[in-house]
Design a protein around this motif. Structure first.
Motif, PDB file in Angstrom:
ATOM      1  N   ALA A  72       0.830  -1.210   0.000  1.00  0.00           N
ATOM      2  CA  ALA A  72       0.000   0.000   0.000  1.00  0.00           C
ATOM      3  C   ALA A  72       0.864   1.259   0.000  1.00  0.00           C
ATOM      4  O   ALA A  72       0.584   2.227  -0.722  1.00  0.00           O
ATOM      5  N   LEU A  73       1.930   1.263   0.794  1.00  0.00           N
ATOM      6  CA  LEU A  73       2.796   2.437   0.870  1.00  0.00           C
ATOM      7  C   LEU A  73       3.541   2.670  -0.432  1.00  0.00           C
ATOM      8  O   LEU A  73       3.633   3.804  -0.926  1.00  0.00           O
ATOM      9  N   PHE A  74       4.079   1.603  -1.007  1.00  0.00           N
ATOM     10  CA  PHE A  74       4.870   1.768  -2.230  1.00  0.00           C
ATOM     11  C   PHE A  74       4.005   2.161  -3.425  1.00  0.00           C
ATOM     12  O   PHE A  74       4.399   2.994  -4.240  1.00  0.00           O
ATOM     13  N   ILE A  75       2.842   1.552  -3.561  1.00  0.00           N
ATOM     14  CA  ILE A  75       1.978   1.878  -4.701  1.00  0.00           C
ATOM     15  C   ILE A  75       1.521   3.334  -4.617  1.00  0.00           C
ATOM     16  O   ILE A  75       1.551   4.069  -5.617  1.00  0.00           O
ATOM     17  N   GLY A  76       1.121   3.769  -3.429  1.00  0.00           N
ATOM     18  CA  GLY A  76       0.657   5.143  -3.273  1.00  0.00           C
ATOM     19  C   GLY A  76       1.728   6.164  -3.608  1.00  0.00           C
ATOM     20  O   GLY A  76       1.515   7.068  -4.425  1.00  0.00           O
ATOM     21  N   GLN A  77       2.904   6.024  -2.996  1.00  0.00           N
ATOM     22  CA  GLN A  77       3.945   7.037  -3.225  1.00  0.00           C
ATOM     23  C   GLN A  77       4.511   6.957  -4.637  1.00  0.00           C
ATOM     24  O   GLN A  77       4.862   7.986  -5.219  1.00  0.00           O
ATOM     25  N   ALA A  78       4.589   5.754  -5.205  1.00  0.00           N
ATOM     26  CA  ALA A  78       5.135   5.632  -6.565  1.00  0.00           C
ATOM     27  C   ALA A  78       4.228   6.305  -7.588  1.00  0.00           C
ATOM     28  O   ALA A  78       4.702   7.020  -8.474  1.00  0.00           O
ATOM     29  N   PHE A  79       2.931   6.099  -7.466  1.00  0.00           N
ATOM     30  CA  PHE A  79       2.009   6.744  -8.417  1.00  0.00           C
ATOM     31  C   PHE A  79       2.040   8.256  -8.230  1.00  0.00           C
ATOM     32  O   PHE A  79       2.111   9.015  -9.199  1.00  0.00           O
ATOM     33  N   LEU A  80       2.007   8.684  -6.988  1.00  0.00           N
ATOM     34  CA  LEU A  80       1.986  10.122  -6.706  1.00  0.00           C
ATOM     35  C   LEU A  80       3.196  10.817  -7.328  1.00  0.00           C
ATOM     36  O   LEU A  80       3.064  11.794  -8.086  1.00  0.00           O
ATOM     37  N   TYR A  81       4.380  10.310  -7.040  1.00  0.00           N
ATOM     38  CA  TYR A  81       5.589  10.983  -7.498  1.00  0.00           C
ATOM     39  C   TYR A  81       5.843  10.809  -8.986  1.00  0.00           C
ATOM     40  O   TYR A  81       6.155  11.769  -9.695  1.00  0.00           O
ATOM     41  N   ASN A  82       5.739   9.587  -9.465  1.00  0.00           N
ATOM     42  CA  ASN A  82       6.065   9.360 -10.865  1.00  0.00           C
ATOM     43  C   ASN A  82       5.044  10.001 -11.801  1.00  0.00           C
ATOM     44  O   ASN A  82       5.395  10.456 -12.889  1.00  0.00           O
ATOM     45  N   ALA A  83       3.783  10.029 -11.376  1.00  0.00           N
ATOM     46  CA  ALA A  83       2.762  10.662 -12.206  1.00  0.00           C
ATOM     47  C   ALA A  83       2.933  12.179 -12.216  1.00  0.00           C
ATOM     48  O   ALA A  83       2.967  12.816 -13.269  1.00  0.00           O
ATOM     49  N   PHE A  84       3.065  12.773 -11.043  1.00  0.00           N
ATOM     50  CA  PHE A  84       3.120  14.240 -10.947  1.00  0.00           C
ATOM     51  C   PHE A  84       4.467  14.773 -11.422  1.00  0.00           C
ATOM     52  O   PHE A  84       4.545  15.665 -12.260  1.00  0.00           O
ATOM     53  N   PHE A  85       5.555  14.216 -10.899  1.00  0.00           N
ATOM     54  CA  PHE A  85       6.847  14.838 -11.122  1.00  0.00           C
ATOM     55  C   PHE A  85       7.432  14.546 -12.499  1.00  0.00           C
ATOM     56  O   PHE A  85       8.080  15.397 -13.100  1.00  0.00           O
ATOM     57  N   PHE A  86       7.224  13.326 -13.019  1.00  0.00           N
ATOM     58  CA  PHE A  86       7.733  13.030 -14.345  1.00  0.00           C
ATOM     59  C   PHE A  86       7.150  13.977 -15.393  1.00  0.00           C
ATOM     60  O   PHE A  86       7.763  14.242 -16.423  1.00  0.00           O
ATOM     61  N   THR A  87       5.941  14.470 -15.161  1.00  0.00           N
ATOM     62  CA  THR A  87       5.249  15.267 -16.180  1.00  0.00           C
ATOM     63  C   THR A  87       5.004  16.711 -15.744  1.00  0.00           C
ATOM     64  O   THR A  87       4.315  17.454 -16.435  1.00  0.00           O
ATOM     65  N   PHE A  88       5.567  17.128 -14.599  1.00  0.00           N
ATOM     66  CA  PHE A  88       5.341  18.481 -14.091  1.00  0.00           C
ATOM     67  C   PHE A  88       5.852  19.525 -15.088  1.00  0.00           C
ATOM     68  O   PHE A  88       5.158  20.495 -15.414  1.00  0.00           O
ATOM     69  N   GLY A  89       7.077  19.323 -15.588  1.00  0.00           N
ATOM     70  CA  GLY A  89       7.633  20.267 -16.549  1.00  0.00           C
ATOM     71  C   GLY A  89       6.816  20.331 -17.816  1.00  0.00           C
ATOM     72  O   GLY A  89       6.588  21.426 -18.374  1.00  0.00           O
ATOM     73  N   ASP A  90       6.357  19.173 -18.295  1.00  0.00           N
ATOM     74  CA  ASP A  90       5.541  19.131 -19.502  1.00  0.00           C
ATOM     75  C   ASP A  90       4.220  19.872 -19.293  1.00  0.00           C
ATOM     76  O   ASP A  90       3.719  20.574 -20.175  1.00  0.00           O
ATOM     77  N   THR A  91       3.637  19.733 -18.097  1.00  0.00           N
ATOM     78  CA  THR A  91       2.384  20.437 -17.784  1.00  0.00           C
ATOM     79  C   THR A  91       2.594  21.949 -17.806  1.00  0.00           C
ATOM     80  O   THR A  91       1.781  22.696 -18.369  1.00  0.00           O
ATOM     81  N   LEU A  92       3.673  22.418 -17.201  1.00  0.00           N
ATOM     82  CA  LEU A  92       3.956  23.853 -17.179  1.00  0.00           C
ATOM     83  C   LEU A  92       4.133  24.407 -18.588  1.00  0.00           C
ATOM     84  O   LEU A  92       3.628  25.488 -18.919  1.00  0.00           O
ATOM     85  N   GLN A  93       4.840  23.659 -19.427  1.00  0.00           N
ATOM     86  CA  GLN A  93       5.128  24.155 -20.777  1.00  0.00           C
ATOM     87  C   GLN A  93       3.918  24.043 -21.698  1.00  0.00           C
ATOM     88  O   GLN A  93       3.668  24.923 -22.522  1.00  0.00           O
ATOM     89  N   THR A  94       3.154  22.959 -21.559  1.00  0.00           N
ATOM     90  CA  THR A  94       2.044  22.714 -22.478  1.00  0.00           C
ATOM     91  C   THR A  94       0.853  23.614 -22.198  1.00  0.00           C
ATOM     92  O   THR A  94       0.209  24.134 -23.125  1.00  0.00           O
ATOM     93  N   PHE A  95       0.535  23.850 -20.924  1.00  0.00           N
ATOM     94  CA  PHE A  95      -0.704  24.559 -20.581  1.00  0.00           C
ATOM     95  C   PHE A  95      -0.506  25.964 -20.024  1.00  0.00           C
ATOM     96  O   PHE A  95      -1.401  26.802 -20.116  1.00  0.00           O
ATOM     97  N   LEU A  96       0.656  26.204 -19.399  1.00  0.00           N
ATOM     98  CA  LEU A  96       0.786  27.436 -18.629  1.00  0.00           C
ATOM     99  C   LEU A  96       1.828  28.398 -19.194  1.00  0.00           C
ATOM    100  O   LEU A  96       2.246  29.340 -18.517  1.00  0.00           O
ATOM    101  N   GLY A  97       2.264  28.155 -20.427  1.00  0.00           N
ATOM    102  CA  GLY A  97       3.114  29.106 -21.132  1.00  0.00           C
ATOM    103  C   GLY A  97       4.509  29.276 -20.581  1.00  0.00           C
ATOM    104  O   GLY A  97       5.141  30.318 -20.790  1.00  0.00           O
ATOM    105  N   VAL A  98       5.027  28.285 -19.880  1.00  0.00           N
ATOM    106  CA  VAL A  98       6.370  28.375 -19.310  1.00  0.00           C
ATOM    107  C   VAL A  98       7.394  27.904 -20.340  1.00  0.00           C
ATOM    108  O   VAL A  98       7.202  26.869 -20.989  1.00  0.00           O
TER     109      VAL A  98
END
Length: 494
Positions: free
Chosen positions: A287-313
């Protein structure tokens, strides 16, 4: 003393006070050497992940590899696949051949992968080298986590383990800031800048390799595998060094352990131990590993892409650096509480609170700017960072010593395969479809899934968590070799 026949130690039943001697040591300069030599691997991982996140535009452009947003997500998933396989393969070898041999080998695999990534000429080659780099990093998680926890005194183990795992974000911050000049075409040609980013990891890796040569084999691993003379020699040298360098008198060790030495532990024995003897702890770790792995890998792997694609960064380095610093500060600030307040309260609290905050961010995503999304992420992951690190701490503490590295590898691989591979793939697709629709709200579903998994992990920890704070590893989970020698096995009723 043990003898050897044909190069292999003769096995006996012995009584040893090595664990008690290691746990009663005060914090010393020798322990700082362990932290630097072993703990800095997480800086390398943070550097790798951040560089890839920041290189989204460079890898998509004509001077890059022509990748799409979905390809960026796929590259993250391939890296994680390599890490999962590396953890499983090298984790088993770590329990069989020792911590030191493997944490040298896995670092060399990482160095090879990251250097060769800099020479990528097409997407397929790039994906292959990301996989090799992941192999090395996954192996590091198993070999290094087990070695650290076996060398750090019990009363410091929680805060040190969490701080070391949190150092991932120092690498993330450094990688984010370094990409700013390296990706500036006025300073460095565009075709060269992103390649130099990958070469940075190799420079740091070589420095870590130099320090790591001085880190000893785990004395706990040695005495179980018939090499108690080597174990006594290493611990005696550590004690002498602590006395001389730090000017302290050591208290007499309290307690001893009777064990029946063994060369190897079969996979069947490991499986029986994990699923039959400790089923509740198995559910907890998953439970601990699945939760933290999805949270971090989903959000952080694509954080830069989200900023550039939608927010003009354009350049995302500053945003990611701030996000990363918040994560590291969270691990430093909250880590000591895992030893003082206790594992169960802190693990469940950090998981549930960060999950709720992520769900709120999903609800508000349509009205957030680049800065407010970054500040939201900083607040969420200030709390989540310590919780995520505690997953590795938990898997390393709550199973018998002979299975430690493979258990870390197993839970890392399963949790990361579920959360770390599906997360980047899902977010990559969500970003692509949301960008086509022109609505950033399309990525909110990923936030909700991550929030649900984190809250679920926190609830599981509340009911199944183990109060491991300031307890000897051998007290938390009786070694299999001690059970063989006639000691009572600890029931899974924590």
């Amino acid at each position: 003393m043990s003898s050897t026949r044909g190069g292999e130690a003769t096995l006996r039943t012995i009584t040893t006070d090595i664990p008690a001697r290691l746990d009663r040591l005060p914090w010393s300069r020798w322990h700082w050497m362990i932290v630097i030599g072993l703990g800095t691997v997480w800086i390398l991982d943070g550097l790798e992940v951040t560089i890839v996140g920041n290189l989204s535009d460079a890898l998509k452009g004509e001077t890059g590899l022509g990748l799409t947003s979905a390809d960026i997500g796929l590259a993250g998933a391939v890296y994680v696949m390599g890490a999962c396989l590396g953890a499983l393969v090298f984790g088993q070898l770590t329990d069989r051949f020792g911590r030191k041999r493997l944490f040298i080998l896995t670092l060399l695999v990482y160095l090879t992968g990251t250097v060769l990534t800099a020479f990528s000429m097409n997407p397929l080659y790039y994906f292959a080298m990301r996989f090799v780099t992941g192999l090395g990093i996954g192996g590091e998680y198993a070999a290094v986590n087990s070695a650290i926890d076996e060398l750090i005194p019990a009363r410091y183990r929680g805060r040190i383990d969490i701080a070391i795992n949190g150092s991932y974000w120092l690498g993330a911050a450094g990688g984010a800031l370094l990409t700013i000049p390296l990706l500036n075409p006025e300073l460095i040609p565009a075709w060269l800048g992103w390649r130099l980013c990958f070469a940075l990891g190799a420079v740091l890796g070589l420095a870590v390799l130099f320090v790591r040569r001085h880190v000893p084999e785990s004395p706990r691993w040695l005495f179980i595998h018939g090499r108690e003379a080597d174990s006594e020699r290493i611990v005696g040298a550590i004690e002498e060094r602590v006395r001389d360098q730090d000017g302290v008198e050591l208290d007499p060790p309290e307690g001893s352990l009777r064990i029946k030495q063994r060369h190897t532990v079969s996979l069947a024995t490991v499986a029986r131990t994990v699923f039959t003897q400790y089923p509740r702890r198995t559910v907890l770790c998953l439970a601990l590993f699945i939760g933290q792995a999805f949270l971090y890998n989903a959000f952080f792997f694509t954080f830069g892409d989200t900023l550039q694609t939608f927010l003009g960064v354009g350049q995302t380095g500053v945003y990611i650096a701030l996000f990363a610093v918040s994560n590291f500060l969270g691990a430093l600030a909250l880590g000591p509480l895992f030893d003082k307040v206790g594992r169960v309260r802190m693990i469940s609290g950090t998981y549930i609170l960060s999950g709720v905050m992520l769900a709120v961010a999903g609800l508000m995503i349509g009205g957030l700017t680049a800065w407010t999304l970054t500040f939201f992420g900083m607040a969420i992951f200030f709390v989540a960072s310590a919780g995520a690190s505690s997953a590795y701490l938990t898997a390393s503490e709550v199973f018998p010593m002979e299975t430690r590295a493979l258990c870390i590898a197993f839970f890392y691989a399963v949790g990361t395969a579920v959360g770390g591979i599906t997360g980047p793939l899902l977010f990559g697709r969500l970003i692509e479809s949301a960008s086509q629709a022109g609505d950033i709200g399309g990525i909110a579903v990923g936030y909700y899934v991550g929030a649900a998994l984190m809250v679920g992990g926190g609830v599981v920890a509340l009911f199944l968590g183990v109060g491991a704070e300031q307890r000897s590893l051998e007290d938390i989970a009786t070694p299999l070799s001690a059970q063989d020698a006639g000691d009572d096995a600890r029931a899974d009723d924590d």
